[in-house]
Design an enzyme around this catalytic site. Structure first.
Site, short mmCIF file in Angstrom:
data_model
loop_
_atom_site.label_atom_id
_atom_site.label_comp_id
_atom_site.label_asym_id
_atom_site.label_seq_id
_atom_site.Cartn_x
_atom_site.Cartn_y
_atom_site.Cartn_z
N SER A 168 -34.13 -49.41 -17.09
CA SER A 168 -34.12 -50.79 -16.33
C SER A 168 -32.65 -51.26 -16.35
CB SER A 168 -34.88 -51.79 -17.08
OG SER A 168 -34.73 -51.85 -18.49
N HIS A 181 -30.57 -55.58 -20.03
CA HIS A 181 -30.74 -56.08 -18.66
C HIS A 181 -29.35 -56.78 -18.30
CE1 HIS A 181 -35.05 -55.73 -18.79
NE2 HIS A 181 -34.63 -54.45 -18.79
#
Length: 225
Positions: free
Chosen positions: A123, A175
């Site tokens: 991610s 992230h």
């Protein structure tokens, strides 16, 4: 301005996906993808291990996943988004955005995340891909397609970060770091065969990436040293 080479194929996207699936199979056969010791053995990130010199744990987590749902969601996103982005920017640019964004995300997790938390997943790289679209939308804002694509992925980043705040076990710093990396790398690399942005701005974007990465590494080493 030609945006996408229709003859180009997303070779790097498929290669990364195949490697990721292969690693997941090895995880499963070696004790399970949710087994703590298996994840550590295969290179998952924990801040204390990076601090003692195992720097490769800033890279290997990009290819590791925890559970079938984790790899399914990330694998699907990689395939879907990669087949849009890679033909636009070219194979080597796409590879650099994917890998370096992932590393920057792991550096952010190292600098600001929980010390004893285990971290794995693509991610960080995926957020870098999202942010690269935002960079392209800014550089080539006169192109409606890229401008609207950039807005869409900006919204996707915002929604996902808001969801991160409401969910446990999510590495939001990874992230954020991946998105910052993708934004500046996308700006530095741009589209092939188009002399924008100017070289000085490309160089400045690369300098920003290096400075931020170095700061996060040093901060992680100080905090956990």
């Amino acid at each position: 301005m030609e945006i996408i080479n229709r003859e180009s194929r997303a070779y790097v996207t498929w290669t990364l996906l195949i490697i990721t699936i292969g690693v997941f199979i090895i995880e499963t056969l070696s004790g399970g993808s949710q087994n703590y010791q298996t994840l550590l053995l295969m290179g998952a990130k924990t801040n204390d291990l990076v601090q003692v010199g195992q720097w490769w744990r800033l890279i290997t987590p990009i290819f590791l996943h925890i559970g079938i749902f984790h790899i399914f969601m990330n694998g699907f996103t990689l395939l879907y988004v990669g087949q849009i982005l890679e033909p636009m920017v070219g194979h080597w640019r796409f590879f650099l955005i994917y890998m370096l964004s992932g590393i920057m995300g792991n550096l952010a997790s190292f600098a600001f995340g929980a010390n004893n938390a285990i971290s794995a997943g693509a991610s960080t790289s995926l957020f870098g891909m999202f942010a690269a679209f935002l960079a392209l939308g800014v550089i080539y804002r006169e192109n409606r397609f890229l401008r609207e694509l950039g807005k869409s992925f900006l919204g996707l980043i915002a929604i996902n970060l808001l969801m991160d705040l409401t969910m446990s076990g999510i590495d939001i710093w990874g992230h954020v770091g991946g998105a910052i990396g993708g934004l500046f790398l996308g700006y530095a690399l741009g589209l092939p065969k188009i002399s924008r942005p100017k070289m000085i701005f490309r160089i400045l974007a690369i300098v920003v990436v290096v400075v931020i990465s170095y700061y996060m590494y040093v901060k992680g080493m100080i905090v956990y040293g």
